[in-house]
Scaffold this motif. Sequence first.
Motif, PDB file in Angstrom:
ATOM      1  N   PHE A 367      80.667  25.393 -68.229  1.00 38.72           N
ATOM      2  CA  PHE A 367      80.451  26.098 -66.962  1.00 38.72           C
ATOM      3  C   PHE A 367      79.610  25.270 -65.994  1.00 38.72           C
ATOM      4  CE2 PHE A 367      80.633  29.257 -70.440  1.00 38.72           C
ATOM      5  CZ  PHE A 367      81.861  29.827 -70.119  1.00 38.72           C
ATOM      6  N   ARG A 368      79.464  23.975 -66.295  1.00 39.80           N
ATOM      7  CA  ARG A 368      78.736  23.032 -65.422  1.00 39.80           C
ATOM      8  C   ARG A 368      77.288  23.465 -65.227  1.00 39.80           C
ATOM      9  NH1 ARG A 368      81.075  18.643 -65.727  1.00 39.80           N
ATOM     10  NH2 ARG A 368      80.259  17.928 -63.699  1.00 39.80           N
ATOM     11  N   ALA A 369      76.648  23.892 -66.312  1.00 42.37           N
ATOM     12  CA  ALA A 369      75.268  24.371 -66.255  1.00 42.37           C
ATOM     13  C   ALA A 369      74.302  23.194 -66.196  1.00 42.37           C
ATOM     14  CB  ALA A 369      74.968  25.242 -67.470  1.00 42.37           C
ATOM     15  N   ILE A 384      74.043  14.682 -68.921  1.00 40.91           N
ATOM     16  CA  ILE A 384      73.430  14.829 -67.595  1.00 40.91           C
ATOM     17  C   ILE A 384      74.252  14.086 -66.549  1.00 40.91           C
ATOM     18  CG2 ILE A 384      71.444  14.154 -66.191  1.00 40.91           C
ATOM     19  CD1 ILE A 384      70.830  16.583 -67.829  1.00 40.91           C
ATOM     20  N   ALA A 385      74.670  12.860 -66.865  1.00 46.40           N
ATOM     21  CA  ALA A 385      75.424  12.049 -65.903  1.00 46.40           C
ATOM     22  C   ALA A 385      76.708  12.739 -65.482  1.00 46.40           C
ATOM     23  CB  ALA A 385      75.721  10.679 -66.501  1.00 46.40           C
ATOM     24  N   ASP A 386      77.331  13.449 -66.397  1.00 46.66           N
ATOM     25  CA  ASP A 386      78.582  14.133 -66.083  1.00 46.66           C
ATOM     26  C   ASP A 386      78.375  15.282 -65.104  1.00 46.66           C
ATOM     27  OD1 ASP A 386      81.468  14.556 -66.619  1.00 46.66           O
ATOM     28  OD2 ASP A 386      80.767  16.453 -67.488  1.00 46.66           O
ATOM     29  N   LEU A 387      77.157  15.799 -65.047  1.00 50.35           N
ATOM     30  CA  LEU A 387      76.855  16.946 -64.182  1.00 50.35           C
ATOM     31  C   LEU A 387      76.447  16.543 -62.763  1.00 50.35           C
ATOM     32  CD1 LEU A 387      74.772  19.044 -66.736  1.00 50.35           C
ATOM     33  CD2 LEU A 387      77.105  19.540 -65.967  1.00 50.35           C
ATOM     34  N   TYR A 388      76.130  15.256 -62.562  1.00 46.21           N
ATOM     35  CA  TYR A 388      75.600  14.805 -61.279  1.00 46.21           C
ATOM     36  C   TYR A 388      76.420  13.638 -60.737  1.00 46.21           C
ATOM     37  CZ  TYR A 388      71.568  17.798 -61.911  1.00 46.21           C
ATOM     38  OH  TYR A 388      70.761  18.891 -62.056  1.00 46.21           O
ATOM     39  N   GLY A 405      60.355  -1.387 -61.593  1.00 44.23           N
ATOM     40  CA  GLY A 405      60.207  -0.233 -62.481  1.00 44.23           C
ATOM     41  C   GLY A 405      58.811   0.323 -62.625  1.00 44.23           C
ATOM     42  N   LYS A 406      57.975   0.200 -61.615  1.00 47.17           N
ATOM     43  CA  LYS A 406      56.606   0.716 -61.715  1.00 47.17           C
ATOM     44  C   LYS A 406      56.572   2.228 -61.875  1.00 47.17           C
ATOM     45  CE  LYS A 406      53.069  -1.128 -59.670  1.00 47.17           C
ATOM     46  NZ  LYS A 406      51.952  -1.586 -58.788  1.00 47.17           N
ATOM     47  N   PHE A 407      57.520   2.935 -61.268  1.00 44.76           N
ATOM     48  CA  PHE A 407      57.494   4.396 -61.286  1.00 44.76           C
ATOM     49  C   PHE A 407      58.414   4.994 -62.351  1.00 44.76           C
ATOM     50  CE2 PHE A 407      56.679   3.146 -56.796  1.00 44.76           C
ATOM     51  CZ  PHE A 407      55.331   3.467 -56.786  1.00 44.76           C
ATOM     52  N   ARG A 408      59.057   4.164 -63.110  1.00 51.74           N
ATOM     53  CA  ARG A 408      59.946   4.675 -64.150  1.00 51.74           C
ATOM     54  C   ARG A 408      59.168   5.092 -65.383  1.00 51.74           C
ATOM     55  NH1 ARG A 408      64.211  -0.058 -63.241  1.00 51.74           N
ATOM     56  NH2 ARG A 408      63.205  -0.354 -61.203  1.00 51.74           N
ATOM     57  N   SER A 409      59.831   5.825 -66.270  1.00 59.13           N
ATOM     58  CA  SER A 409      59.115   6.462 -67.372  1.00 59.13           C
ATOM     59  C   SER A 409      60.054   6.667 -68.554  1.00 59.13           C
ATOM     60  CB  SER A 409      58.582   7.824 -66.918  1.00 59.13           C
ATOM     61  OG  SER A 409      59.672   8.685 -66.596  1.00 59.13           O
ATOM     62  N   ARG A 410      59.473   7.167 -69.608  1.00 57.52           N
ATOM     63  CA  ARG A 410      60.299   7.516 -70.769  1.00 57.52           C
ATOM     64  C   ARG A 410      61.331   8.568 -70.386  1.00 57.52           C
ATOM     65  NH1 ARG A 410      57.110   9.505 -75.963  1.00 57.52           N
ATOM     66  NH2 ARG A 410      56.575  11.177 -74.478  1.00 57.52           N
ATOM     67  N   PHE A 411      60.932   9.527 -69.542  1.00 56.94           N
ATOM     68  CA  PHE A 411      61.867  10.555 -69.076  1.00 56.94           C
ATOM     69  C   PHE A 411      63.028   9.924 -68.319  1.00 56.94           C
ATOM     70  CE2 PHE A 411      63.505  13.401 -65.856  1.00 56.94           C
ATOM     71  CZ  PHE A 411      63.678  14.607 -66.533  1.00 56.94           C
ATOM     72  N   SER A 412      62.725   9.011 -67.406  1.00 57.07           N
ATOM     73  CA  SER A 412      63.800   8.428 -66.586  1.00 57.07           C
ATOM     74  C   SER A 412      64.757   7.612 -67.442  1.00 57.07           C
ATOM     75  CB  SER A 412      63.207   7.572 -65.466  1.00 57.07           C
ATOM     76  OG  SER A 412      62.645   6.371 -65.946  1.00 57.07           O
ATOM     77  N   ARG A 413      64.239   6.941 -68.460  1.00 58.53           N
ATOM     78  CA  ARG A 413      65.120   6.164 -69.340  1.00 58.53           C
ATOM     79  C   ARG A 413      65.953   7.073 -70.232  1.00 58.53           C
ATOM     80  NH1 ARG A 413      60.308   3.210 -69.403  1.00 58.53           N
ATOM     81  NH2 ARG A 413      59.627   4.161 -71.368  1.00 58.53           N
ATOM     82  N   ARG A 414      65.310   8.094 -70.779  1.00 57.26           N
ATOM     83  CA  ARG A 414      66.007   8.976 -71.728  1.00 57.26           C
ATOM     84  C   ARG A 414      67.033   9.881 -71.046  1.00 57.26           C
ATOM     85  NH1 ARG A 414      62.017  11.939 -72.848  1.00 57.26           N
ATOM     86  NH2 ARG A 414      62.680  13.905 -71.888  1.00 57.26           N
ATOM     87  N   VAL A 415      66.679  10.405 -69.887  1.00 61.68           N
ATOM     88  CA  VAL A 415      67.514  11.426 -69.244  1.00 61.68           C
ATOM     89  C   VAL A 415      68.447  10.844 -68.182  1.00 61.68           C
ATOM     90  CG1 VAL A 415      67.443  13.580 -67.922  1.00 61.68           C
ATOM     91  CG2 VAL A 415      65.746  13.156 -69.715  1.00 61.68           C
ATOM     92  N   LEU A 416      67.980   9.836 -67.450  1.00 60.10           N
ATOM     93  CA  LEU A 416      68.738   9.321 -66.319  1.00 60.10           C
ATOM     94  C   LEU A 416      69.275   7.909 -66.527  1.00 60.10           C
ATOM     95  CD1 LEU A 416      66.317  10.551 -63.515  1.00 60.10           C
ATOM     96  CD2 LEU A 416      68.433  11.632 -64.259  1.00 60.10           C
ATOM     97  N   HIS A 417      68.885   7.283 -67.624  1.00 61.91           N
ATOM     98  CA  HIS A 417      69.291   5.901 -67.896  1.00 61.91           C
ATOM     99  C   HIS A 417      68.851   4.987 -66.751  1.00 61.91           C
ATOM    100  CE1 HIS A 417      71.091   2.759 -70.048  1.00 61.91           C
ATOM    101  NE2 HIS A 417      72.283   2.742 -69.496  1.00 61.91           N
ATOM    102  N   ILE A 418      67.617   5.173 -66.314  1.00 64.05           N
ATOM    103  CA  ILE A 418      67.040   4.335 -65.249  1.00 64.05           C
ATOM    104  C   ILE A 418      65.806   3.633 -65.826  1.00 64.05           C
ATOM    105  CG2 ILE A 418      65.933   4.314 -62.983  1.00 64.05           C
ATOM    106  CD1 ILE A 418      67.501   6.803 -62.285  1.00 64.05           C
TER     107      ILE A 418
END
Length: 418
Positions: A367-369, A384-388, A405-418
Amino acid sequence: MTTFSAEQRWTNWAGSLTYTAREIVAPASIAEVASAVAEADQVHALGTRHSFSDVADAAGVLIDLSRIPLDLVIDEREGSASMSAAASYGQVAPDIDRAGFALHNEGSLPHISVGGATATGTHGSGTALGSLSTAVRALELLGPDGSLRVLTRHSLAFRGSVLHLGLLGVVTRVTLDLEPSYRMRQDAYGAMPWDTYLEWLPEIHDSAYSVSAFTTFDGAVSEILVKTRIPNGDENLEVPADLFGAPLLTGDPGGSSHTAREGTAGPWWDRLPHFPIHAAPSVGSELQSEHFVPMRHAAAALEVVRAAAPRLQPLLHVCELRTMAGDDLWLSPSQGEAVLCIAFTWKKLAEPVEDLLSELERRLLPFRARPHWGKLSFLDRDEIADLYPRLPSFRELVLDMDPHGKFRSRFSRRVLHI
């Protein structure tokens, strides 16, 4: 500038997440913020710590902006208000009202910071109302070298910058759209059978300026909060005695636990939130998750959740159902079309909640949640990538504004692949 060492660990508001930063600093001026950003290897701004995810965490330095002066500036000609990103809605809303203006909406908690809320897509309710991020018209932020940059609606990729998750820099100031001040009333309606709610869901949420429904999936919606704008100062405005059969409840003037619900008129800033400015917000001992499904899928998605009721109910305080308009912000959970937000307030039982939520959110993927960035989610970065669809563009924007990458984080790598 006050500095807190790694031994002085900070947690989020609910105490469910401990930040991993090497140190936390609390500058007293923008110059001190700029210096801290320039000198850090990894850095992230920290808001009022209402996130249940690690979206605001960083391995190096966290910057707490709460000592920066609020410096609310209202531009009557432009119809805008600018303020420190650390300002909470509760701190600035009464002054905005006294100046004859209003915000289009607020979240359920007035205690959250403007910078943190708009960076993560936080919202109120109202099918015709965008999230709090949609009111942003300008951002001031410090780049990797500590230099100041101003982004406005006329800036390239502004729609990718508003909901930024802290990955473009440390936002120090936010400018919001205003509109003429208005007064509101809030009414509570009682229980409604589940089937009635599903049948009339769009109409129920279209019935007033802002509507929120509450359930524990026990066969009924237990309560519906209806927030109505009062036109032309008509404070004797009447509301229906029932809402699709749910009875109007009376005699609840509010108090320390929630705002007035007995239909009296009040300022917008004291009716739009569920919780009063000067009270401790919500339960406290809790976990939270939110998932946004397009309105066209709302009933089907809720039936999937309801099917899990026997497992869900022992873990749940309550589920709130809210709607909001679609928008064009790249990382917005309401990007593209109007959505229903399914917001769980869980008991503070981390392992069983994770087990059930991991299963539930994957059942909701057809349902594209989309999950709220600041709440619990266990989707992987491919899901996540498929939803955005604009996520690749956002990655390019991050690489352009923060190439090292000064502002990147574990969250950005894990969730956004950044």
